[in-house]
Design a protein around this motif. Structure first.
Motif, PDB file in Angstrom:
ATOM      1  N   ASP A  64      -6.239  14.566   4.314  1.00 17.46           N
ATOM      2  CA  ASP A  64      -5.130  15.427   4.692  1.00 17.46           C
ATOM      3  C   ASP A  64      -4.157  15.679   3.548  1.00 17.46           C
ATOM      4  O   ASP A  64      -3.105  16.292   3.751  1.00 17.46           O
ATOM      5  CB  ASP A  64      -4.384  14.866   5.912  1.00 17.46           C
ATOM      6  N   GLU A  65      -4.517  15.218   2.344  1.00 17.05           N
ATOM      7  CA  GLU A  65      -3.668  15.494   1.184  1.00 17.05           C
ATOM      8  C   GLU A  65      -4.558  15.696  -0.046  1.00 17.05           C
ATOM      9  O   GLU A  65      -5.391  14.852  -0.362  1.00 17.05           O
ATOM     10  CB  GLU A  65      -2.698  14.331   0.945  1.00 17.05           C
ATOM     11  N   ASP A  96      -8.340   6.315  -1.891  1.00 12.25           N
ATOM     12  CA  ASP A  96      -8.089   7.585  -2.579  1.00 12.25           C
ATOM     13  C   ASP A  96      -9.306   7.957  -3.423  1.00 12.25           C
ATOM     14  O   ASP A  96      -9.912   7.105  -4.080  1.00 12.25           O
ATOM     15  CB  ASP A  96      -6.873   7.484  -3.499  1.00 12.25           C
ATOM     16  N   ASN A 152      -7.546   1.655  -1.969  1.00 16.00           N
ATOM     17  CA  ASN A 152      -6.944   2.144  -0.721  1.00 16.00           C
ATOM     18  C   ASN A 152      -7.638   3.400  -0.206  1.00 16.00           C
ATOM     19  O   ASN A 152      -7.172   4.029   0.739  1.00 16.00           O
ATOM     20  CB  ASN A 152      -5.446   2.397  -0.914  1.00 16.00           C
ATOM     21  N   ARG A 209      -6.628  12.305  -0.493  1.00 15.60           N
ATOM     22  CA  ARG A 209      -6.066  11.124   0.188  1.00 15.60           C
ATOM     23  C   ARG A 209      -6.095  11.312   1.695  1.00 15.60           C
ATOM     24  O   ARG A 209      -5.766  12.370   2.223  1.00 15.60           O
ATOM     25  CB  ARG A 209      -4.633  10.890  -0.295  1.00 15.60           C
ATOM     26  N   ASP A 210      -6.486  10.249   2.382  1.00 19.42           N
ATOM     27  CA  ASP A 210      -6.426  10.180   3.844  1.00 19.42           C
ATOM     28  C   ASP A 210      -5.195   9.343   4.183  1.00 19.42           C
ATOM     29  O   ASP A 210      -5.252   8.113   4.221  1.00 19.42           O
ATOM     30  CB  ASP A 210      -7.715   9.536   4.375  1.00 19.42           C
ATOM     31  N   THR A 211      -4.084   9.999   4.453  1.00 23.34           N
ATOM     32  CA  THR A 211      -2.806   9.285   4.577  1.00 23.34           C
ATOM     33  C   THR A 211      -2.717   8.439   5.848  1.00 23.34           C
ATOM     34  O   THR A 211      -2.068   7.390   5.840  1.00 23.34           O
ATOM     35  CB  THR A 211      -1.628  10.274   4.549  1.00 23.34           C
ATOM     36  N   ASN A 212      -3.347   8.883   6.945  1.00 23.10           N
ATOM     37  CA  ASN A 212      -3.227   8.128   8.192  1.00 23.10           C
ATOM     38  C   ASN A 212      -4.502   7.355   8.550  1.00 23.10           C
ATOM     39  O   ASN A 212      -4.630   6.826   9.651  1.00 23.10           O
ATOM     40  CB  ASN A 212      -2.843   9.059   9.349  1.00 23.10           C
ATOM     41  N   LYS A 213      -5.466   7.332   7.605  1.00 16.67           N
ATOM     42  CA  LYS A 213      -6.688   6.522   7.743  1.00 16.67           C
ATOM     43  C   LYS A 213      -7.493   6.864   9.001  1.00 16.67           C
ATOM     44  O   LYS A 213      -8.043   5.988   9.674  1.00 16.67           O
ATOM     45  CB  LYS A 213      -6.351   5.021   7.749  1.00 16.67           C
ATOM     46  N   ASP A 214      -7.591   8.178   9.301  1.00 19.93           N
ATOM     47  CA  ASP A 214      -8.398   8.612  10.443  1.00 19.93           C
ATOM     48  C   ASP A 214      -9.748   9.165  10.008  1.00 19.93           C
ATOM     49  O   ASP A 214     -10.484   9.742  10.820  1.00 19.93           O
ATOM     50  CB  ASP A 214      -7.639   9.652  11.270  1.00 19.93           C
TER      51      ASP A 214
END
Length: 422
Positions: free
Chosen positions: A96-97, A69, A67, A87-92
């Motif tokens: 961002d985490e 990560d 995914n 982690r790129d939480t919003n897949k842009d």
């Protein structure tokens, strides 16, 4: 009449041009993109690098989940923790985490068979993942093996898993040439080889193993920091750091230049029982021969190691190959498919280059042609005439689910993503 029309048209065009010029000058300046550290990386045409994060700690080997990560192992604890999760939480495309967990330093990390595996400087642990390859319990890993030798020097425990639940763990030598202390004489036989200077094989499904549970898979490898399992050949490959210290006891055999440019850094294909010859012989990339080490009666010319295997590729001395990855993605051009990327952590006096990622093309599962520099200038300074300190040292490599190549740097704590677009 015709001449008058031409003169009128010319005057009108000139007036429009002047008006346009004044109008253009009143327009705002287009934004200028400021260069970044990623822009400094030199890549082949069509490739670009972006920085996912910097000042992250001593990021060594890395792995990327399905995914997206990114996990990195730290050789030094950061705020008491030794594993990084990004982690790129919003897949842009922007991280961002960022989280840290695990209370031990180390080098190795990978995802396989529903687990995140990570190494300390004495063993290997694993964390159960859920269906999205996210860690279920970061505070309670299972211990696969512990108690491997750690004497401070070359003590990283890189590892790789095959497709049959075996794990191969490097135990580097803590004595560069296996010398008797304070002398130029080699220990004979080299007792270090009993517990270091090789790769040991363990059962990846058996918990709480000790050193005695392992099988010495390959020996004579001073420090194999980069290891990879090649599914095409169903075999283990390793990049090995060469020895040094020719200059101190043996000026009669080696000039200062030879001491700086020998021996080769090496890439091996390994099978159970193989011996690469350390410390008794080393590989001379100029003579293209295995040469007897001076500690064991060599003079820089005497060949030996008839039973020791040969490297499949030899690189200039002191480049420090710290990771190895066989590229299986589809993003990069076809020439890269099934070839090997290598992260070099040092610099070569011979080449006057270093801190780079190289590529070794493979055809029919064998190296073909010459190795090449793929990503350069991580150092951020001219290595021939440096104007400042080294900025970044490539250490770890990983392939993302989309085929992008990730590179970690354990000096500046930076993680790069290299992508290709025709």
């Amino acid at each position: 009449m015709k001449q008058s029309f031409v003169r009128s048209s010319y005057a009108l065009a000139s007036l429009v041009g002047v008006i346009g010029l004044f109008s253009y000058k009143n327009l705002p300046e287009p934004p200028v993109k400021k260069p970044t550290a990623a822009d400094a990386i030199k890549l082949p045409a069509g490739f670009s690098a972006t920085i996912l994060g910097s000042e992250l700690g001593s990021t060594r080997h890395i792995t990327v989940s399905k995914n997206g990560d990114v996990y990195a192992k730290l050789s030094k604890l950061k705020d008491g923790k030794g594993i990084l999760l990004m982690r790129d939480t919003n897949k842009d495309g922007v991280i961002d985490e960022t989280k840290y967990f695990g209370n031990y330093p180390g080098t190795g990390i990978t995802i396989k068979n529903g687990y995140l595996y990570a190494s300390s400087n004495t063993g290997v642990l694993r964390y159960k993942l859920n269906a999205n390859e996210e860690i279920i319990d970061p505070e309670n890993p299972e211990k696969i093996v512990d108690g491997l030798v750690d004497k401070g020097r070359d003590n990283a425990k890189p590892f790789v898993l095959d497709n049959a639940n075996n794990i191969y763990v490097t135990v580097g030598s803590y004595n560069d040439p296996c010398r008797e202390k304070g002398s130029g004489k080699g220990i004979m036989p080299c007792s270090i080889l009993d517990s270091a200077g090789g790769i040991w094989k363990f059962n990846a499904e058996k918990m709480n193993q000790t050193f005695s549970d392992g099988i010495r898979y390959a020996t004579g490898l001073k420090n194999a920091v980069g290891t990879a399992w090649n599914s095409k050949t169903n075999s283990l490959f390793a990049t090995v750091h060469g020895r040094g210290q020719f200059h101190d006891f043996y000026p009669q055999f080696y000039t200062p230049q030879q001491s700086a440019e020998l021996p080769a850094e090496t890439l091996y294909e390994l099978h159970q029982g193989d011996d690469a010859g350390w410390p008794y012989v080393y590989y001379d990339q100029f003579q293209k021969k295995k040469i007897v080490a001076p500690e064991y009666g060599g003079d820089g010319k005497k060949t030996g190691g008839e039973k020791a295997i040969n490297p499949i590729v030899a690189f200039p001395a002191h480049l420090g190959p710290n990771d190895l990855l066989f590229y299986t993605g589809k993003m990069f051009p076809a020439k890269y498919r099934n070839g090997a990327f290598i992260a070099f952590h040092g610099q070569s006096p011979e080449l006057k280059k270093g801190y780079l990622v190289a590529f070794v093309p493979f055809v029919n599962n064998k190296p073909s042609g010459k190795w090449e520099i793929f990503a350069d200038n991580f150092a951020g300074t001219d290595l021939v005439k440096p104007t400042g300190p080294i900025q970044h040292r490539p250490c770890g490599l990983a392939q993302g689910p989309d085929g992008a190549l990730y590179v970690s740097d354990d000096l500046g704590g930076t993680i790069y993503r290299i992508a290709y677009k025709k």
